[in-house]
Motif scaffolding. Structure first.
Motif, PDB file in Angstrom:
ATOM      1  N   SER A   1      49.590  24.636  40.874  1.00 53.75           N
ATOM      2  CA  SER A   1      48.248  24.774  40.318  1.00 53.75           C
ATOM      3  C   SER A   1      47.351  23.743  40.983  1.00 53.75           C
ATOM      4  O   SER A   1      47.824  22.716  41.478  1.00 53.75           O
TER       5      SER A   1
ATOM      6  N   GLY B   1      46.421  29.561  37.381  1.00 55.99           N
ATOM      7  CA  GLY B   1      44.973  29.416  37.435  1.00 55.99           C
ATOM      8  C   GLY B   1      44.498  28.397  36.412  1.00 55.99           C
ATOM      9  O   GLY B   1      44.739  28.553  35.221  1.00 55.99           O
TER      10      GLY B   1
ATOM     11  N   LEU C   1      38.418  36.948  38.012  1.00 55.73           N
ATOM     12  CA  LEU C   1      39.709  37.620  37.895  1.00 55.73           C
ATOM     13  C   LEU C   1      39.771  38.844  38.798  1.00 55.73           C
ATOM     14  O   LEU C   1      40.830  39.161  39.355  1.00 55.73           O
TER      15      LEU C   1
ATOM     16  N   TRP D   1      46.981  32.146  33.647  1.00 55.27           N
ATOM     17  CA  TRP D   1      45.658  31.514  33.587  1.00 55.27           C
ATOM     18  C   TRP D   1      45.557  30.624  32.355  1.00 55.27           C
ATOM     19  O   TRP D   1      45.834  31.070  31.238  1.00 55.27           O
TER      20      TRP D   1
END
Length: 497
Positions: free
Chosen positions: A141, A191, A233, A247
Motif C-alpha cells: 500500500s 488502496g 474506482l 480499499w
C-alpha cells in the motif's frame, strides 16, 4: 392477459440474466467469470449485475450496466526507471531474494507500506526495492500517493468548472507505476484511502474549487464525493482489474478522547483530530459521511473488492472503550452490506503505555473482533523503537511477542486475512535525513533480527500445523487399520464356522 404478461416478463428476466449463446462474457474484462447456472442476483453495482457460484463472484446478464460511453481514461505514461538514480543501487540483496519469504511463509497475505510523498521518492522508483518487494511480499500500500491530497487535481477541477462541467479531475500519475508493477508481478495493492479528515484538500469543499471562495452546500459536497469515487474506482477497475482488491474507504472516524467526539451517533464519532484540528467531514456534512461514503464506494467497487473501515488504537480502553465503538460502527455498516473487513492499524508504543499492557489490550481486541465475526486486516504494523543501546534487542522481543499474539488468535479462529508492515527499510534511502529504525530491513536492505523474529514465529506456526495434520493422518491410518483387522477377524470366524 395479465398472466401472459407476467410470463413474458419472467422470460425476459431469464434471458437478461442468462449467459449469451456465443459464450461472450462481459465480466471477464474485470477478471470475473460469467455465471454458468445461477440467475440469483446477489449484488448490483455501477458496472454490472452479480451472482455467486461456488463461493465466487460471477457476472449475470449479457452486458455491463455501465453506460457504453462512460469509459475511464487510459493510464498516464509510466516512469522511465532507467532515468532514475536508484539510491539502493549499491545494495546487495542476493540473500534477501532467495530463501525465506514472508509472503510464502505466512498463511495470509503479507504486505508492506511504501514510503514516498512524490513519484521521485516512491519505493516503486527503485529497481532494487522492487526486486526485494516482489520476493518478500504479495501486496503493498502507499503511505501517501493514493490519498486524496495527491490524487485530486485542483487545476483540472477549476478548468472543468470554467468549461461548464462539474466533473472532478484526478491525477493518477503518482501511483500508476505501482499499478503497472503490481499487475506485471502478481501483487495486490491496498488502496489507501478514499476519505480521511487529513490530507483531503480544503478547496474540494469550496465554490469553483477556489481556496478563497465560500464553502458549497452539503448536497454539492456529496455530488463531488460521488463523482470523485466513481472516477477513482472506475479507472482502477477498468485498467487494472484485480490489482487494487482492498480499499480503506474511511479512515479514523472514531475518537474516544474527551472533548473530541460526538456520541449521539452511538459510536463516538470524531469531531476533532488528535492534534486538535477539526474533522472537516463532520463539520461540513455531519457524522453520516461515514455511511454515505461506504454507500458510494459499494456502488462503484467491483464485487470482489473488499471495502474496509480502518482505524488506529483499535484496542484503546481509556477514557472510553474504542474497541466497542468500532464494533458499533461496523454493525451499522454491516446492516446495509457496506463493509467487508476491519483494518486494525497497529502502531505499538514500546514504553508508554507499557508494552505488555498494549499487547494484552491488543490481544483482547482481536478476540472481541473475532467474536463478532469480522474479517480482520492488520494494517500499518509498526513498533516504535526505544532509546538506548539495547533498542534492537528490545525491538526484536516486541515484534516477536506481537506476531505471536496475532498468530495465536489466527490459530484460534480469528479471520485475519492480511498483515501489512509499515515501511520497507530503516533510514529510507530516498530520504537523506531519515532516521527511522522500526522496519524489517536495514539501511542496506538486509534482513534485521526483527525480520528473523517474525519469520521464526511463522515457521513455528506452520510446523505446529503440519504436526497436527500428521497426527490426524496417523489417527486415520490407525482407524483404517483397526477396521481392516476387525474385518479380517470376522472373516476368520466365518471360515471356522
Amino acid at each position: 392477459m395479465k398472466f401472459n404478461s407476467i410470463l413474458l416478463l419472467s422470460s425476459l428476466s431469464a434471458v437478461a440474466l442468462a449467459r449469451p449463446h456465443d459464450n461472450a462474457c462481459w465480466s471477464e474484462k474485470f477478471n470475473i467469470p460469467c455465471c454458468q447456472t445461477t440467475k440469483e442476483v446477489v449484488r448490483t453495482t455501477y458496472d454490472g449485475i452479480w451472482g455467486m457460484e461456488n463461493g465466487e463472484w460471477c457476472g449475470l446478464g449479457t452486458e455491463s450496466t455501465r453506460p457504453k460511453d462512460d469509459i475511464p481514461p487510459s493510464p498516464p505514461a509510466l516512469l522511465d526507471l532507467d532515468s532514475v538514480v536508484d539510491p539502493a543501487a549499491d545494495c546487495d540483496i542476493s540473500n534477501v531474494i532467495t530463501g525465506d519469504s514472508l509472503a510464502q511463509e505466512a498463511p495470509f497475505r503479507f504486505g508492506v507500506g511504501f514510503n514516498g510523498a512524490a513519484v521521485s521518492t516512491s519505493t516503486t522508483s527503485s529497481k532494487v526495492m522492487r526486486e526485494l518487494v516482489k520476493y518478500q511480499f504479495n501486496s503493498f500500500s502507499y503511505s501517501n500517493l493514493m490519498k486524496p491530497l495527491f490524487v485530486l487535481d485542483q487545476a483540472g477541477c477549476q478548468k472543468n468548472f470554467k468549461n461548464g462541467s462539474n466533473e472532478i479531475a484526478l491525477n493518477f500519475t503518482p501511483f500508476v507505476d505501482g499499478l503497472d508493477y503490481a499487475q506485471k508481478n502478481g501483487l495486490h495493492i491496498r488502496g489507501h484511502v478514499l476519505v480521511w479528515h487529513k490530507q483531503f484538500p480544503d478547496w474540494f469543499f469550496r465554490e469553483e474549487f477556489d481556496d478563497a471562495k465560500e464553502y458549497v452546500s452539503e448536497e454539492v459536497i456529496y455530488e463531488r464525493l460521488e463523482n470523485y469515487i466513481k472516477q477513482y474506482l472506475g479507472f482502477v477497475n477498468y485498467n487494472y482489474p484485480g490489482v487494487v482488491d482492498v480499499w480503506d474507504v474511511v479512515n479514523e472516524a472514531v475518537e474516544v478522547l474527551e472533548g473530541k467526539f460526538d456520541n449521539s451517533t452511538g459510536w463516538y464519532t470524531r469531531t476533532i483530530t488528535y492534534e486538535g484540528d477539526r474533522n472537516i467531514w463532520y463539520d461540513f456534512v455531519g457524522p453520516d459521511y461515514v455511511v454515505k461514503t461506504f454507500r458510494i464506494a459499494r456502488k462503484y467497487a467491483l464485487p470482489n473488492v473488499k471495502l474496509v473501515y480502518n482505524d488506529y488504537d483499535t484496542f484503546a480502553q481509556q477514557p472510553h472503550d474504542k474497541t466497542q465503538a468500532i464494533i458499533d460502527l461496523m454493525h451499522i455498516l454491516q446492516k446495509e452490506d457496506l463493509v467487508d473487513a476491519l483494518g486494525m492499524q497497529s502502531y505499538i508504543q514500546p514504553i508508554d503505555p507499557p508494552f505488555e499492557e498494549n499487547v494484552a489490550n491488543y490481544d483482547k481486541a482481536l478476540q472481541r473482533f473475532a467474536a463478532e465475526g469480522f474479517e480482520i486486516q492488520i494494517t500499518e504494523f509498526t513498533i516504535y523503537a526505544t532509546n538506548g543501546e539495547d533498542w534492537l534487542e528490545t525491538q526484536v522481543y516486541q515484534y516477536r511477542k506481537m506476531m505471536e499474539t496475532i498468530m495465536k488468535n489466527y490459530k484460534n479462529g480469528a479471520n485475519i486475512t492480511s498483515v501489512t508492515v509499515f515501511g520497507l527499510q530503516d533510514g529510507y534511502r530516498f530520504y537523506e535525513s531519515d532516521s527511522t529504525k522500526t522496519r524489517l530491513f536495514d539501511h542496506e536492505l538486509q534482513k534485521k533480527p526483527t525480520y528473523e523474529a517474525i519469520m521464526e514465529v511463522l515457521k513455528a506456526y506452520n510446523a505446529e500445523v503440519n504436526d497436527e495434520s500428521n497426527i490426524e493422518s496417523d489417527e486415520e491410518i490407525s482407524v483404517d487399520a483397526d477396521v481392516d483387522v476387525a474385518e479380517d477377524s470376522a472373516d476368520d470366524d466365518s471360515d471356522e464356522e
